[in-house]
Motif scaffolding. Structure first.
Motif, mmCIF file in Angstrom:
data_model
loop_
_atom_site.group_PDB
_atom_site.id
_atom_site.type_symbol
_atom_site.label_atom_id
_atom_site.label_comp_id
_atom_site.label_asym_id
_atom_site.label_seq_id
_atom_site.Cartn_x
_atom_site.Cartn_y
_atom_site.Cartn_z
ATOM 1 N N LEU A 117 0.835 -1.205 0.000
ATOM 2 C CA LEU A 117 0.000 0.000 0.000
ATOM 3 C C LEU A 117 0.870 1.256 0.000
ATOM 4 C CD1 LEU A 117 -3.122 0.413 0.121
ATOM 5 C CD2 LEU A 117 -2.860 0.824 2.556
ATOM 6 N N ASN A 118 1.899 1.256 0.815
ATOM 7 C CA ASN A 118 2.793 2.420 0.865
ATOM 8 C C ASN A 118 3.562 2.595 -0.444
ATOM 9 O OD1 ASN A 118 2.070 3.085 3.494
ATOM 10 N ND2 ASN A 118 3.631 1.748 4.383
ATOM 11 N N LYS A 119 3.989 1.489 -1.030
ATOM 12 C CA LYS A 119 4.722 1.569 -2.291
ATOM 13 C C LYS A 119 3.833 2.125 -3.397
ATOM 14 C CE LYS A 119 7.437 -1.133 -5.596
ATOM 15 N NZ LYS A 119 8.452 -0.081 -5.670
ATOM 16 N N ALA A 120 2.598 1.625 -3.459
ATOM 17 C CA ALA A 120 1.668 2.134 -4.472
ATOM 18 C C ALA A 120 1.399 3.621 -4.262
ATOM 19 C CB ALA A 120 0.366 1.338 -4.428
ATOM 20 N N LYS A 121 1.312 4.037 -3.011
ATOM 21 C CA LYS A 121 1.063 5.451 -2.730
ATOM 22 C C LYS A 121 2.273 6.297 -3.108
ATOM 23 C CE LYS A 121 -0.325 8.589 0.983
ATOM 24 N NZ LYS A 121 -0.731 8.698 2.411
ATOM 25 N N ASN A 122 3.447 5.830 -2.739
ATOM 26 C CA ASN A 122 4.657 6.604 -3.041
ATOM 27 C C ASN A 122 4.953 6.642 -4.532
ATOM 28 O OD1 ASN A 122 5.035 7.069 -0.294
ATOM 29 N ND2 ASN A 122 6.294 5.236 -0.032
ATOM 30 N N ASP A 123 4.670 5.530 -5.244
ATOM 31 C CA ASP A 123 4.964 5.458 -6.678
ATOM 32 C C ASP A 123 3.797 5.898 -7.538
ATOM 33 O OD1 ASP A 123 7.327 4.449 -5.811
ATOM 34 O OD2 ASP A 123 6.933 2.361 -6.368
ATOM 35 N N LEU A 124 2.675 6.290 -6.901
ATOM 36 C CA LEU A 124 1.478 6.725 -7.645
ATOM 37 C C LEU A 124 1.038 5.646 -8.630
ATOM 38 C CD1 LEU A 124 2.339 10.484 -8.311
ATOM 39 C CD2 LEU A 124 0.857 9.542 -6.548
ATOM 40 N N LYS A 125 0.839 4.450 -8.107
ATOM 41 C CA LYS A 125 0.400 3.330 -8.926
ATOM 42 C C LYS A 125 -0.937 2.807 -8.423
ATOM 43 C CE LYS A 125 5.031 1.565 -10.070
ATOM 44 N NZ LYS A 125 5.911 0.372 -9.999
ATOM 45 N N PHE A 126 -1.620 2.066 -9.309
ATOM 46 C CA PHE A 126 -2.785 1.315 -8.886
ATOM 47 C C PHE A 126 -2.316 0.081 -8.125
ATOM 48 C CE2 PHE A 126 -4.634 3.699 -12.389
ATOM 49 C CZ PHE A 126 -5.882 4.027 -11.897
ATOM 50 N N LEU A 127 -3.031 -0.247 -7.046
ATOM 51 C CA LEU A 127 -2.756 -1.474 -6.303
ATOM 52 C C LEU A 127 -3.917 -2.433 -6.520
ATOM 53 C CD1 LEU A 127 -1.165 -3.192 -4.289
ATOM 54 C CD2 LEU A 127 -2.374 -2.011 -2.440
ATOM 55 N N VAL A 128 -3.610 -3.608 -7.042
ATOM 56 C CA VAL A 128 -4.603 -4.658 -7.235
ATOM 57 C C VAL A 128 -4.420 -5.669 -6.108
ATOM 58 C CG1 VAL A 128 -5.418 -6.501 -8.732
ATOM 59 C CG2 VAL A 128 -4.686 -4.330 -9.731
ATOM 60 N N VAL A 129 -5.444 -5.817 -5.287
ATOM 61 C CA VAL A 129 -5.414 -6.758 -4.168
ATOM 62 C C VAL A 129 -6.175 -8.006 -4.569
ATOM 63 C CG1 VAL A 129 -6.056 -7.138 -1.766
ATOM 64 C CG2 VAL A 129 -5.235 -4.897 -2.485
ATOM 65 N N TYR A 130 -5.505 -9.143 -4.507
ATOM 66 C CA TYR A 130 -6.151 -10.419 -4.835
ATOM 67 C C TYR A 130 -6.206 -11.279 -3.582
ATOM 68 C CZ TYR A 130 -6.831 -15.179 -6.454
ATOM 69 O OH TYR A 130 -7.304 -16.458 -6.606
ATOM 70 N N LEU A 131 -7.416 -11.746 -3.257
ATOM 71 C CA LEU A 131 -7.624 -12.627 -2.113
ATOM 72 C C LEU A 131 -8.385 -13.854 -2.561
ATOM 73 C CD1 LEU A 131 -8.726 -9.994 0.565
ATOM 74 C CD2 LEU A 131 -6.532 -11.167 0.474
ATOM 75 N N HIS A 132 -7.999 -14.998 -2.064
ATOM 76 C CA HIS A 132 -8.774 -16.209 -2.352
ATOM 77 C C HIS A 132 -8.784 -17.114 -1.137
ATOM 78 C CE1 HIS A 132 -4.975 -18.420 -3.999
ATOM 79 N NE2 HIS A 132 -5.122 -18.655 -2.732
ATOM 80 N N SER A 133 -9.683 -18.077 -1.202
ATOM 81 C CA SER A 133 -9.812 -19.088 -0.165
ATOM 82 C C SER A 133 -9.710 -20.458 -0.828
ATOM 83 C CB SER A 133 -11.153 -18.945 0.573
ATOM 84 O OG SER A 133 -11.344 -20.022 1.471
ATOM 85 N N ASP A 134 -8.876 -21.313 -0.257
ATOM 86 C CA ASP A 134 -8.709 -22.647 -0.823
ATOM 87 C C ASP A 134 -9.986 -23.468 -0.764
ATOM 88 O OD1 ASP A 134 -6.074 -22.035 -1.300
ATOM 89 O OD2 ASP A 134 -5.392 -22.821 0.637
ATOM 90 N N GLU A 135 -10.936 -23.058 0.076
ATOM 91 C CA GLU A 135 -12.158 -23.839 0.247
ATOM 92 C C GLU A 135 -13.180 -23.583 -0.847
ATOM 93 O OE1 GLU A 135 -13.513 -22.827 4.092
ATOM 94 O OE2 GLU A 135 -11.804 -23.736 5.155
#
Length: 487
Positions: free
Chosen positions: A176-194
């Protein structure tokens, strides 16, 4: 019956819940017969109202089970013979059951949450990006985010292959900090093995070449996590995820009026199975929407960096000029100090030279005044010595044979006092310096054969070269060169 036929399946389910709740107040009579009769034999199973097919489960979360109705006195009674209290509590229980059924029905649809976001409850349902949540997850000791990210990547590649987005090798906060400092979009991917959709989504959607190329081309920063991990669960709680796989798009917001602060906000979310084309489409929409704001932020940052760079260059130039001035001042100071030191050294040497000369003159005057008088002519036991001085002048003098050769040297050394009356009469005080050893700058030589007379302690009559008479040459040591050094 025409009205019942126009109801949707969901509405029929709600009505069935209502009739079931009513029937439950009248004893053990099966609700099925009443329901079938009321719905005209539609065949809806009143016992399965909370069960939906897999597609519905993927689209919307199942509503929570209804809370128990308001407590009322319970009595055992025979079927088809309700008691008085059952008839009395029936209206209350009926209203409670119907109200909960309607709430459960509306909670199943996203439009309900969208409506809440336009109400005063908006702050309650607002999706915090970095705030703390009250939901509790797996109770585990704190783990290193980098280690968790490495484990996620290793497990991902072992399960779904090595073709995937370039996941950030660090924790969520770092991404999150890197995306903010570099002015980039952050794509968050979450999954569940179930979830059954996870395998297909990872192998097909996230491995799609067009999606991967799009992410690289637009320089997206991608962070991935598994909700079974503590950090993944906390991120899921923070972003209020409901279905998996989950993709969230986070971007830097524009500063609000009266404030220069910017923050990262969740601008879009994709929950549940989706194709690569759908993901690209949603990402493209956000790039289009947010590009202008990001361009302004980048321009502001470039301007600040340029201003800072110019200021830094000016500071560097000032510091360089200051260093040059200090170096110049240092060199000038060292030059002055060196000149002063040299001057003091020269003055010291000159003072020592003058002191040595003064001491020598005083000592010579002392030797001159204490040299025995020349014996009278014809006096027995005397040696007659003839000297050829360094300037060619010839001098003759008589010495007693008992006098040391030192007196011969003193006679030549103090000859100026005899020839220069002013010097002899000068106010210079004669002084014998104890411990002072006078160095003669000449040597007496007998020319035939050439013999140096160096033993000044020997008496004149004991020196064969001098007794009873001799012709001597006075040679300066600087003219004599190396032959004088063996003295």
């Amino acid at each position: 019956m025409d009205v019942l036929d126009q109801l949707t399946e969901d509405q029929k389910g709600i009505l069935e819940n209502y009739l079931t709740a009513v029937q439950a107040q009248f004893g053990d009579t099966p609700a099925r017969s009443r329901t079938d009769e009321s719905l005209g034999g539609l065949g809806v199973d009143g016992n399965n109202t909370n069960n939906i097919d897999s597609s519905d489960e993927d689209d919307h979360p199942a509503p929570p089970p209804p809370p128990p109705p308001p407590s009322a006195p319970t009595h055992h009674h025979q079927a088809n013979a309700p008691s008085f209290l059952s008839w009395f509590s029936w209206p209350i229980n009926t209203i409670w059951g119907v109200t909960w059924s309607f709430l459960a029905y509306f909670c199943k649809y996203p439009s309900f949450h969208d409506h809440l976001e336009d109400t005063p409850a908006k702050r309650t349902f607002r999706q915090a990006i970095t705030g703390q949540s009250t939901r509790t997850g797996p109770s585990r000791p704190p783990q290193d985010p980098n280690s968790v990210a490495a484990r996620f990547l290793r497990d991902y590649e072992e399960s779904y292959g090595t073709v995937h987005p370039n996941f950030h090798a660090g924790g969520y906060s770092a991404a999150l900090n890197k995306a903010k400092n570099d002015l980039k979009f952050l794509v968050v991917y979450l999954h569940s093995d179930e979830h059954d959709a996870t395998d297909k989504f990872c192998r097909e959607t996230l491995a799609d070449s067009e999606l991967l190329n799009y992410l690289r081309t637009n320089d997206f920063l991608v962070w991935g996590g598994n909700v079974k991990e503590t950090e993944g669960f906390q991120v899921a709680t923070t972003l209020q995820t409901v279905r998996y796989p989950f993709i969230g798009v986070i971007a830097l917001s524009q500063p609000t009026a009266g404030s220069s602060a910017t923050k990262m906000v969740l601008v879009d979310r994709l929950e549940g199975p989706s194709t690569a084309e759908q993901v690209i489409q949603r990402l493209s929409q956000q790039v289009t929407r947010q590009s202008a704001a990001l361009d302004r932020l980048r321009a502001d940052r470039r301007e600040r960096e340029m201003t800072r760079e110019i200021r830094q260059q000016q500071d560097d130039a000032y510091q360089q000029s200051l260093r040059a001035d200090r170096e110049k001042a240092r060199q000038q100071r060292e030059a002055r100090e060196a000149a002063e030191k040299l001057k003091r050294e020269q003055e010291r040497i000159e003072a020592e030279r003058l002191a040595a000369l003064d001491r020598r003159e005083r000592h010579l005057k002392y030797l001159f005044e204490n040299l025995p008088e020349e014996p009278a002519a014809g006096e027995a036991g005397c040696a007659r010595l003839s000297f050829k001085l360094w300037n060619g002048e010839r001098v003759i003098r008589r010495f007693k044979g008992t006098e040391p050769v030192e007196h011969v040297y003193i006679f030549i050394e103090t000859i100026e006092f005899r020839e220069n009356g002013a010097k002899a009469e000068s106010q210079l005080e004669a002084e014998e310096h104890v411990g002072y050893t006078h160095e003669y700058d000449f040597v007496l030589i007998s020319p035939f054969p050439r013999t140096k007379i160096t033993d000044r302690k020997m008496s004149i009559k004991d020196e064969p070269v001098l007794w009873p008479s001799a012709s001597l040459v006075v040679e300066l040591k600087e003219d004599e060169g190396e032959d004088v050094d063996d003295e």
